[in-house]
Write a protein that holds these residues in place. Structure first.
Motif, PDB file in Angstrom:
ATOM      1  N   ASP A   5       0.800  -1.223   0.000  1.00  0.00           N
ATOM      2  CA  ASP A   5       0.000   0.000   0.000  1.00  0.00           C
ATOM      3  C   ASP A   5       0.832   1.271   0.000  1.00  0.00           C
ATOM      4  O   ASP A   5       0.345   2.336  -0.362  1.00  0.00           O
ATOM      5  N   ARG A   6       2.076   1.137   0.448  1.00  0.00           N
ATOM      6  CA  ARG A   6       2.870   2.355   0.604  1.00  0.00           C
ATOM      7  C   ARG A   6       4.064   2.304  -0.330  1.00  0.00           C
ATOM      8  O   ARG A   6       4.865   1.374  -0.297  1.00  0.00           O
ATOM      9  N   TYR A   7       4.195   3.333  -1.140  1.00  0.00           N
ATOM     10  CA  TYR A   7       5.262   3.379  -2.133  1.00  0.00           C
ATOM     11  C   TYR A   7       5.417   4.815  -2.614  1.00  0.00           C
ATOM     12  O   TYR A   7       4.595   5.693  -2.290  1.00  0.00           O
TER      13      TYR A   7
ATOM     14  N   ASP B  99       4.742  10.600  -2.643  1.00  0.00           N
ATOM     15  CA  ASP B  99       4.560   9.529  -1.658  1.00  0.00           C
ATOM     16  C   ASP B  99       3.096   9.110  -1.643  1.00  0.00           C
ATOM     17  O   ASP B  99       2.211   9.954  -1.449  1.00  0.00           O
ATOM     18  N   SER B 100       2.824   7.811  -1.802  1.00  0.00           N
ATOM     19  CA  SER B 100       1.436   7.341  -1.815  1.00  0.00           C
ATOM     20  C   SER B 100       0.762   7.504  -0.465  1.00  0.00           C
ATOM     21  O   SER B 100      -0.465   7.551  -0.382  1.00  0.00           O
ATOM     22  N   PHE B 101       1.544   7.574   0.606  1.00  0.00           N
ATOM     23  CA  PHE B 101       0.981   7.619   1.962  1.00  0.00           C
ATOM     24  C   PHE B 101       0.270   8.935   2.253  1.00  0.00           C
ATOM     25  O   PHE B 101      -0.862   8.956   2.727  1.00  0.00           O
ATOM     26  N   ASP B 102       0.953  10.043   1.924  1.00  0.00           N
ATOM     27  CA  ASP B 102       0.382  11.346   2.276  1.00  0.00           C
ATOM     28  C   ASP B 102       0.430  12.347   1.144  1.00  0.00           C
ATOM     29  O   ASP B 102       0.094  13.519   1.332  1.00  0.00           O
TER      30      ASP B 102
ATOM     31  N   TYR C 191       8.983   0.681  -3.218  1.00  0.00           N
ATOM     32  CA  TYR C 191       8.157   0.417  -2.047  1.00  0.00           C
ATOM     33  C   TYR C 191       8.825   0.978  -0.799  1.00  0.00           C
ATOM     34  O   TYR C 191      10.048   1.086  -0.720  1.00  0.00           O
ATOM     35  N   TYR C 192       7.977   1.326   0.159  1.00  0.00           N
ATOM     36  CA  TYR C 192       8.458   1.892   1.417  1.00  0.00           C
ATOM     37  C   TYR C 192       9.216   0.826   2.214  1.00  0.00           C
ATOM     38  O   TYR C 192       8.737  -0.291   2.384  1.00  0.00           O
TER      39      TYR C 192
END
Length: 126
Positions: free
Chosen positions: A30-32, A52-55, A100-101
């Protein structure tokens, strides 16, 4: 496996604008981050921006700061790179890539990115 498809390159006069697109699919986490890179003939690949896909946070290299905007359309799974005031030295093949994170901060080292698109040519005439 992640698949990336770039589009939007072309020939533009100096001072003009282009919007590049990167449509992504196949994520397993989910995070990348999705980054944009470019490579001119005879030069090393240069990282220019990531998101950043997260924020949704973004980062730009000094070479494009103030002239480029990276953005995300979640509904279309597409990341855009809007480039303004283009210069002949912006001529290159532009690639998008995914990392990916891992717990560390993202950066623009191409070595950190595992999945790459096929690239799209941008040519800026003087």
């Amino acid at each position: 496996e992640v698949q990336l498809v770039e589009s939007g390159g072309g020939l533009v006069q100096a001072g003009g604008s282009l919007r590049l697109s990167c449509t992504a699919s196949g994520f397993t986490e989910d995070r990348y981050a999705i980054g944009w890179f470019r490579q001119a003939p005879g030069k090393v690949r240069e990282g220019i921006s990531f998101i950043d896909s997260f924020d949704g946070s973004t980062y730009y290299a000094d070479s494009v700061q103030g002239r480029c905007t990276i953005s995300w359309d979640n509904a279309k799974n597409t990341v855009y790179l809007e480039m303004n005031n283009l210069k002949p030295e912006d001529t290159a093949v532009y690639y998008c890539a995914v990392t990916y994170y891992t717990g560390n901060n993202y950066n623009l080292s191409s070595l950190e990115y595992n999945y790459w698109g096929q690239g799209t040519q941008v040519t800026v005439s003087s």
